[in-house]
Design a protein around this motif. Structure first.
Motif, PDB file in Angstrom:
ATOM      1  N   UNK A 283      -0.680  25.399  67.705  1.00  0.00           N
ATOM      2  CA  UNK A 283      -0.251  24.470  66.656  1.00  0.00           C
ATOM      3  C   UNK A 283       1.184  24.747  66.218  1.00  0.00           C
ATOM      4  N   UNK A 284       1.544  26.037  66.124  1.00  0.00           N
ATOM      5  CA  UNK A 284       2.908  26.384  65.705  1.00  0.00           C
ATOM      6  C   UNK A 284       3.923  25.937  66.757  1.00  0.00           C
ATOM      7  N   UNK A 285       3.610  26.189  68.027  1.00  0.00           N
ATOM      8  CA  UNK A 285       4.540  25.794  69.090  1.00  0.00           C
ATOM      9  C   UNK A 285       4.654  24.272  69.183  1.00  0.00           C
ATOM     10  N   UNK A 286       3.521  23.584  69.088  1.00  0.00           N
ATOM     11  CA  UNK A 286       3.544  22.120  69.174  1.00  0.00           C
ATOM     12  C   UNK A 286       4.362  21.516  68.036  1.00  0.00           C
ATOM     13  N   UNK A 287       4.333  22.160  66.872  1.00  0.00           N
ATOM     14  CA  UNK A 287       5.099  21.658  65.731  1.00  0.00           C
ATOM     15  C   UNK A 287       6.597  21.738  65.961  1.00  0.00           C
ATOM     16  N   UNK A 288       7.040  22.555  66.916  1.00  0.00           N
ATOM     17  CA  UNK A 288       8.467  22.693  67.218  1.00  0.00           C
ATOM     18  C   UNK A 288       8.913  21.773  68.356  1.00  0.00           C
ATOM     19  N   UNK A 289       7.991  20.962  68.859  1.00  0.00           N
ATOM     20  CA  UNK A 289       8.316  20.009  69.920  1.00  0.00           C
ATOM     21  C   UNK A 289       8.367  18.609  69.307  1.00  0.00           C
ATOM     22  N   UNK A 290       9.491  17.929  69.367  1.00  0.00           N
ATOM     23  CA  UNK A 290       9.596  16.609  68.735  1.00  0.00           C
ATOM     24  C   UNK A 290       8.918  15.517  69.559  1.00  0.00           C
ATOM     25  N   UNK A 291       8.695  14.381  68.948  1.00  0.00           N
ATOM     26  CA  UNK A 291       8.214  13.203  69.674  1.00  0.00           C
ATOM     27  C   UNK A 291       9.297  12.722  70.639  1.00  0.00           C
ATOM     28  N   UNK A 292       8.866  11.930  71.609  1.00  0.00           N
ATOM     29  CA  UNK A 292       9.777  11.256  72.536  1.00  0.00           C
ATOM     30  C   UNK A 292      10.690  12.236  73.282  1.00  0.00           C
ATOM     31  N   UNK A 293      10.065  13.275  73.864  1.00  0.00           N
ATOM     32  CA  UNK A 293      10.819  14.223  74.687  1.00  0.00           C
ATOM     33  C   UNK A 293       9.987  14.568  75.913  1.00  0.00           C
ATOM     34  N   UNK A 294      10.566  15.389  76.805  1.00  0.00           N
ATOM     35  CA  UNK A 294       9.873  15.787  78.030  1.00  0.00           C
ATOM     36  C   UNK A 294       9.495  17.261  77.949  1.00  0.00           C
ATOM     37  N   UNK A 295       8.312  17.596  78.511  1.00  0.00           N
ATOM     38  CA  UNK A 295       7.764  18.943  78.348  1.00  0.00           C
ATOM     39  C   UNK A 295       7.088  19.406  79.639  1.00  0.00           C
ATOM     40  N   UNK A 296       7.399  20.625  80.077  1.00  0.00           N
ATOM     41  CA  UNK A 296       6.582  21.325  81.063  1.00  0.00           C
ATOM     42  C   UNK A 296       5.472  22.055  80.309  1.00  0.00           C
ATOM     43  N   UNK A 297       4.242  22.033  80.825  1.00  0.00           N
ATOM     44  CA  UNK A 297       3.176  22.879  80.285  1.00  0.00           C
ATOM     45  C   UNK A 297       2.594  23.685  81.436  1.00  0.00           C
ATOM     46  N   UNK A 298       2.618  24.986  81.293  1.00  0.00           N
ATOM     47  CA  UNK A 298       2.276  25.954  82.328  1.00  0.00           C
ATOM     48  C   UNK A 298       0.761  26.190  82.396  1.00  0.00           C
ATOM     49  N   UNK A 299       0.376  27.048  83.339  1.00  0.00           N
ATOM     50  CA  UNK A 299      -0.999  27.509  83.486  1.00  0.00           C
ATOM     51  C   UNK A 299      -1.316  28.499  82.366  1.00  0.00           C
ATOM     52  N   UNK A 300      -2.600  28.556  81.965  1.00  0.00           N
ATOM     53  CA  UNK A 300      -3.030  29.574  81.019  1.00  0.00           C
ATOM     54  C   UNK A 300      -3.729  28.994  79.808  1.00  0.00           C
ATOM     55  N   UNK A 301      -4.547  29.816  79.168  1.00  0.00           N
ATOM     56  CA  UNK A 301      -5.333  29.339  78.037  1.00  0.00           C
ATOM     57  C   UNK A 301      -4.485  29.104  76.788  1.00  0.00           C
TER      58      UNK A 301
END
Length: 281
Positions: free
Chosen positions: A112-130
């Motif tokens: 939740x903390x990390x997601x809060x630092x990602x703005x709307x309307x941008x591009x994101x890599x999401x890696x492997x892992x829980x």
């Protein structure tokens, strides 16, 4: 006898050598968290410590030490052996089902903390892992994201819960955890240049080296690191005590580190020197 107690001591130990934990002075009574941190430190120094020696050193019962070792083993910080505790494996990770349930509340907070630092309307890599998966779960409240991933669990969650553009890297699917790996995966990931990368690791060494267990998985993560404008590392506190054998990269490549406890002083100093922001969820 518990299941943990039935596991034999690691063969590398020489039973004729004195256990330095026994020789040390008896410590003043510590709180639970402080005692468990001290147990981890003692085991890292020796490689193995007996229940009796730890009980004597910390002035508690053997039952208390057994509970401590079981908790630390459940968190992946130590390996539970018959008669004591040793270092976790450097060559084999816990299975995915176990990792999903370990520290799930802490991983949720990190996500939740990390997601809060990602703005709307941008591009994101999401890696492997829980823990990266916990970030993906928290991203469902966003709008207008383009997500590139080699994690089928992330792809399924986001395609089911959002209208994001989700790109899945090609390659070979690893049974058990939905990771997509191989040269084709790296080739696909290398075609993108994204705003944010969310990566996870299995261990952090005291010099800031980021570590993991699987070479193919590391190759994919390294490709992600090389093609993101900002890198978010997400990892719970148990990774401070683990030392897998494959090098991913360095803390200096990370922009923000999200975790659930304050890092050890040496890592905190390295992050300050490298300009890495640390956020504790």
């Amino acid at each position: 006898m518990t299941k943990a107690d039935s596991k034999p001591e690691p063969a590398r130990l020489d039973p004729l050598k004195p256990d330095p934990v026994k020789a040390g002075p008896k410590l003043e009574p510590l709180g639970v968290d402080a005692r468990r941190e001290a147990i981890v430190a003692a085991v890292r120094q020796r490689g193995f410590a007996t229940i009796e020696a730890l009980a004597t050193t910390f002035g508690v019962t053997v039952q208390t030490i057994r509970r401590d070792l079981n908790e630390l083993s459940g968190e992946g910080r130590l390996e539970r052996y018959r008669g004591g505790g040793g270092l976790p494996s450097s060559v084999e990770n816990a299975d995915y089902a176990s990792r999903r349930t370990q520290l799930s509340a802490e991983k949720c907070r990190i996500g939740e903390r990390a997601a809060a630092r990602i703005p709307d309307h941008c591009s994101v890599f999401v890696d492997i892992g829980t823990t990266p998966e916990a970030v993906a779960n928290a991203l469902v409240a966003h709008t207008g994201l383009s997500v590139v991933t080699n994690n089928l669990n992330v792809a399924l969650t986001l395609s089911r819960e959002t209208e994001f553009r989700v790109v899945v890297a090609g390659g070979t699917v690893r049974s058990g955890d939905g990771a997509v790996l191989g040269q084709q995966t790296c080739d696909t990931l290398a075609q993108f240049r994204v705003d944010y990368a969310v990566i996870g690791i299995s261990g952090i060494d005291t010099d800031g080296t980021l570590l993991d267990f699987d070479f193919e998985e590391v190759r994919a993560t390294q490709t992600i690191l090389a093609h993101a404008k900002a890198v978010y590392l997400v990892a719970d506190h148990t990774k401070f005590a683990r030392r897998p054998m494959v090098k991913v990269g360095s803390l200096a490549q990370v922009h923000t580190f999200f975790t659930d406890r304050e890092p050890p002083p040496e890592l905190a100093r390295l992050m300050r020197e490298a300009g890495v922001v640390c956020e504790v969820a």
